[in-house]
Design a protein around this motif. Structure first.
Motif, PDB file in Angstrom:
ATOM      1  N   ALA A 357      65.456  73.318  30.495  1.00 23.23           N
ATOM      2  CA  ALA A 357      66.530  74.295  30.322  1.00 23.23           C
ATOM      3  C   ALA A 357      66.462  75.012  28.978  1.00 23.23           C
ATOM      4  N   LEU A 358      65.760  74.433  28.018  1.00 24.49           N
ATOM      5  CA  LEU A 358      65.557  75.079  26.725  1.00 24.49           C
ATOM      6  C   LEU A 358      64.134  75.620  26.671  1.00 24.49           C
ATOM      7  N   ILE A 359      64.017  76.914  26.508  1.00 26.41           N
ATOM      8  CA  ILE A 359      62.725  77.588  26.594  1.00 26.41           C
ATOM      9  C   ILE A 359      62.309  78.048  25.198  1.00 26.41           C
ATOM     10  N   PRO A 360      61.186  77.578  24.692  1.00 27.47           N
ATOM     11  CA  PRO A 360      60.705  78.083  23.402  1.00 27.47           C
ATOM     12  C   PRO A 360      60.483  79.592  23.474  1.00 27.47           C
ATOM     13  N   CYS A 361      60.852  80.271  22.427  1.00 23.48           N
ATOM     14  CA  CYS A 361      60.695  81.725  22.425  1.00 23.48           C
ATOM     15  C   CYS A 361      60.427  82.189  20.994  1.00 23.48           C
ATOM     16  N   THR A 362      60.394  83.480  20.811  1.00 25.44           N
ATOM     17  CA  THR A 362      60.153  84.061  19.497  1.00 25.44           C
ATOM     18  C   THR A 362      61.373  84.876  19.058  1.00 25.44           C
ATOM     19  N   TYR A 363      61.371  85.233  17.800  1.00 23.93           N
ATOM     20  CA  TYR A 363      62.415  86.106  17.281  1.00 23.93           C
ATOM     21  C   TYR A 363      62.421  87.427  18.037  1.00 23.93           C
ATOM     22  N   GLN A 364      61.224  87.902  18.445  1.00 23.24           N
ATOM     23  CA  GLN A 364      61.132  89.153  19.180  1.00 23.24           C
ATOM     24  C   GLN A 364      61.843  89.058  20.524  1.00 23.24           C
ATOM     25  N   ASP A 365      61.817  87.869  21.163  1.00 23.34           N
ATOM     26  CA  ASP A 365      62.575  87.689  22.409  1.00 23.34           C
ATOM     27  C   ASP A 365      64.067  87.892  22.173  1.00 23.34           C
ATOM     28  N   TYR A 366      64.540  87.375  21.042  1.00 23.44           N
ATOM     29  CA  TYR A 366      65.955  87.553  20.691  1.00 23.44           C
ATOM     30  C   TYR A 366      66.269  89.038  20.474  1.00 23.44           C
ATOM     31  N   ILE A 367      65.389  89.730  19.768  1.00 21.20           N
ATOM     32  CA  ILE A 367      65.599  91.161  19.519  1.00 21.20           C
ATOM     33  C   ILE A 367      65.592  91.929  20.838  1.00 21.20           C
ATOM     34  N   SER A 368      64.681  91.570  21.736  1.00 20.90           N
ATOM     35  CA  SER A 368      64.646  92.233  23.046  1.00 20.90           C
ATOM     36  C   SER A 368      65.959  92.033  23.791  1.00 20.90           C
ATOM     37  N   ALA A 369      66.513  90.816  23.708  1.00 21.76           N
ATOM     38  CA  ALA A 369      67.782  90.536  24.379  1.00 21.76           C
ATOM     39  C   ALA A 369      68.916  91.375  23.798  1.00 21.76           C
ATOM     40  N   THR A 370      68.929  91.522  22.480  1.00 19.49           N
ATOM     41  CA  THR A 370      69.981  92.348  21.868  1.00 19.49           C
ATOM     42  C   THR A 370      69.844  93.812  22.266  1.00 19.49           C
ATOM     43  N   ASN A 371      68.635  94.199  22.686  1.00 21.80           N
ATOM     44  CA  ASN A 371      68.409  95.561  23.195  1.00 21.80           C
ATOM     45  C   ASN A 371      68.580  95.637  24.708  1.00 21.80           C
ATOM     46  N   GLN A 372      69.226  94.583  25.274  1.00 21.71           N
ATOM     47  CA  GLN A 372      69.545  94.525  26.702  1.00 21.71           C
ATOM     48  C   GLN A 372      68.301  94.422  27.593  1.00 21.71           C
ATOM     49  N   GLU A 373      67.254  93.775  27.070  1.00 18.46           N
ATOM     50  CA  GLU A 373      66.049  93.492  27.857  1.00 18.46           C
ATOM     51  C   GLU A 373      65.949  91.971  28.019  1.00 18.46           C
ATOM     52  N   ILE A 374      66.031  91.499  29.254  1.00 16.08           N
ATOM     53  CA  ILE A 374      65.940  90.053  29.487  1.00 16.08           C
ATOM     54  C   ILE A 374      64.500  89.614  29.290  1.00 16.08           C
ATOM     55  N   PRO A 375      64.235  88.631  28.413  1.00 11.80           N
ATOM     56  CA  PRO A 375      62.863  88.182  28.161  1.00 11.80           C
ATOM     57  C   PRO A 375      62.193  87.672  29.435  1.00 11.80           C
ATOM     58  N   ASP A 376      60.930  88.052  29.610  1.00 19.03           N
ATOM     59  CA  ASP A 376      60.186  87.699  30.818  1.00 19.03           C
ATOM     60  C   ASP A 376      60.103  86.180  30.985  1.00 19.03           C
ATOM     61  N   ARG A 377      59.924  85.464  29.887  1.00 15.82           N
ATOM     62  CA  ARG A 377      59.800  84.006  29.959  1.00 15.82           C
ATOM     63  C   ARG A 377      61.086  83.363  30.480  1.00 15.82           C
ATOM     64  N   TRP A 378      62.230  83.914  30.104  1.00 12.14           N
ATOM     65  CA  TRP A 378      63.522  83.400  30.575  1.00 12.14           C
ATOM     66  C   TRP A 378      63.660  83.638  32.080  1.00 12.14           C
ATOM     67  N   LEU A 379      63.287  84.843  32.539  1.00 12.43           N
ATOM     68  CA  LEU A 379      63.401  85.174  33.960  1.00 12.43           C
ATOM     69  C   LEU A 379      62.497  84.292  34.819  1.00 12.43           C
ATOM     70  N   LYS A 380      61.255  84.087  34.372  1.00 16.21           N
ATOM     71  CA  LYS A 380      60.320  83.259  35.139  1.00 16.21           C
ATOM     72  C   LYS A 380      60.823  81.826  35.257  1.00 16.21           C
ATOM     73  N   THR A 381      61.343  81.308  34.162  1.00 17.42           N
ATOM     74  CA  THR A 381      61.861  79.934  34.195  1.00 17.42           C
ATOM     75  C   THR A 381      63.067  79.822  35.111  1.00 17.42           C
ATOM     76  N   LEU A 382      63.964  80.803  35.029  1.00 19.02           N
ATOM     77  CA  LEU A 382      65.155  80.801  35.896  1.00 19.02           C
ATOM     78  C   LEU A 382      64.754  80.778  37.368  1.00 19.02           C
ATOM     79  N   LYS A 383      63.742  81.586  37.737  1.00 25.11           N
ATOM     80  CA  LYS A 383      63.310  81.659  39.129  1.00 25.11           C
ATOM     81  C   LYS A 383      62.733  80.340  39.615  1.00 25.11           C
ATOM     82  N   LYS A 384      62.149  79.559  38.713  1.00 22.45           N
ATOM     83  CA  LYS A 384      61.621  78.245  39.100  1.00 22.45           C
ATOM     84  C   LYS A 384      62.718  77.193  39.203  1.00 22.45           C
ATOM     85  N   LEU A 385      63.840  77.445  38.543  1.00 20.99           N
ATOM     86  CA  LEU A 385      64.925  76.468  38.526  1.00 20.99           C
ATOM     87  C   LEU A 385      65.887  76.638  39.691  1.00 20.99           C
ATOM     88  N   ILE A 386      65.894  77.807  40.308  1.00 22.40           N
ATOM     89  CA  ILE A 386      66.877  78.061  41.374  1.00 22.40           C
ATOM     90  C   ILE A 386      66.209  78.035  42.741  1.00 22.40           C
TER      91      ILE A 386
END
Length: 386
Positions: A357-386
């Motif tokens: 449930a905790l996904i390692p990421c980078t500062y750039q992933d956080y910046i992308s999220a603040t720009n309303q872009e869902i990080p690809d790594r988060w989406l892929k993990t979510l799809k495997k969990l549901i």
């Protein structure tokens, strides 16, 4: 635990080790020899194991033989400024069948991992990654694999288990404990578009050689989420690692593969590390043996510099950032200790995938999220969990 299938390090090599200067590996680590007997494993952090199994290695006949060339080079290296909790457990010879070798290796790895000793496996064919993966069956947990390779090694479903089809066996064979697979350094012209599409449909990660070479830091969050790291020497350019009949002109440089090995060591989560497809017959001036010994050195250094900051410890050790995106809320956690970032997927405590449930990421992933872009790594993990 029965260690009868482990052969001690040759006495000639022990003499070589004792001839090295003080503070080198040869003088500082415990080595399994006929003269000294099997070493104590209490308080050991890392165990080196050779595996002389190359019968399922495709196109690289001779791999797995004469692994002592790697040991010779490793024993010459000086230690870093870190404690030495390393043991060399000798070598597993070929069994009567390849399956016998897999069984012996799997048993040994399972024992070491359960006792929190990190194995460094020197092979032999990369099909040994399958035996490494099966060693986690007794731990009853899902597993993440990172492979550093110019190919995906999927093969076809009909293929026998080999160095070029082991991944499909991991994906298909039961018990299926694989949660995520990541490839680092694939070269597109060695992989069919069907294979690339298949990995994408399984929500696995794959990063091209050029992408990683241009930004080597991409490797860090991938390694931070790995349990098993498997390196095929085919991922390294022929000029830097010629001791592999499948080596090609393009690949990682020696410096890059050492950096990747260090990232693997630094990961709090990595519990086994393998380097495969060494073919001593092709090793000009022991160049590849030297490089492998340096990769091992960097991995061990990384282990000794682990931050041990995998959330969650004390909440005071992390800063939490909440980012609303569309109909989602993404929680980011930054370690005050190392500055590393994680993003969170909310799961209930009974979910069997809770450890993911905790996904390692980078500062750039956080910046992308603040720009309303869902990080690809988060989406892929979510799809495997549901």
């Amino acid at each position: 635990m029965n260690f009868d299938y482990l052969n001690p390090v040759d006495e000639v090599l022990l003499v070589h080790a004792k001839m090295q200067p003080n503070q080198t590996f040869g003088q500082s680590i415990e080595i399994y020899t006929a003269q000294n007997g099997f070493p104590e494993l209490d308080n050991k952090k890392i165990a080196i194991i050779g595996v002389e199994e190359g019968r399922a290695s495709v196109g690289n006949y001779g791999t797995g033989a004469n692994l002592n060339e790697i040991r010779k080079e490793l024993y010459k290296l000086y230690l870093g400024n870190w404690p030495v909790n390393v043991v060399d457990l000798g070598t597993i010879s070929q069994g009567n069948t390849v399956e016998d070798t897999y069984f012996a290796l799997g048993n040994l790895l399972s024992y070491l991992i359960k006792n929190k000793i990190i194995p460094i496996i020197i092979g032999g064919g990369q099909d040994l990654t399958y035996a490494n993966y099966r060693a986690y069956d007794t731990l009853e947990q899902t597993v993440n694999i990172v492979a550093v390779d110019n190919k995906f090694d999927l093969g076809s479903i009909e293929d026998e288990l080999s160095s070029q089809s082991y991944l499909s066996k991991i994906v298909m064979n039961k018990p299926n404990n694989l949660f995520n697979y990541s490839n680092i350094g694939y070269q597109t012209y060695y992989n069919s578009q069907d294979e690339i599409d298949l990995l994408d449909s399984l929500f696995f990660d794959a990063y091209r050689l050029g992408e990683v070479s241009n930004t080597i830091q991409l490797v860090e969050p991938l390694m931070r989420d790995a349990d098993i790291v498997s390196i095929d020497l085919s991922a390294i350019k022929n000029a830097d690692a010629p001791a592999n009949n499948n080596a090609t002109p393009n690949g990682f440089t020696g410096a890059e593969i050492c950096a990747i090995s260090r990232y693997a060591g630094i990961s709090d989560k990595v519990t086994s590390f393998g380097i495969y497809e060494y073919n001593a017959i092709l090793d000009i001036k022991n160049q590849t043996a030297q490089l492998i010994s340096q990769m091992i050195w960097y991995f061990i250094e990384g282990v000794n510099y682990r931050a041990k900051d995998y959330p969650f410890g004390l909440k005071d050790n992390y800063q939490k950032y909440i980012v609303p995106i569309e109909d989602q809320v993404l929680n980011f956690h930054k370690s005050n200790k190392s500055g590393r970032w994680w993003m969170e997927i909310n799961l209930n405590d009974n979910n069997k995938f809770k450890r993911h449930a905790l996904i390692p990421c980078t500062y750039q992933d956080y910046i992308s999220a603040t720009n309303q872009e869902i990080p690809d790594r988060w989406l892929k993990t979510l799809k495997k969990l549901i």
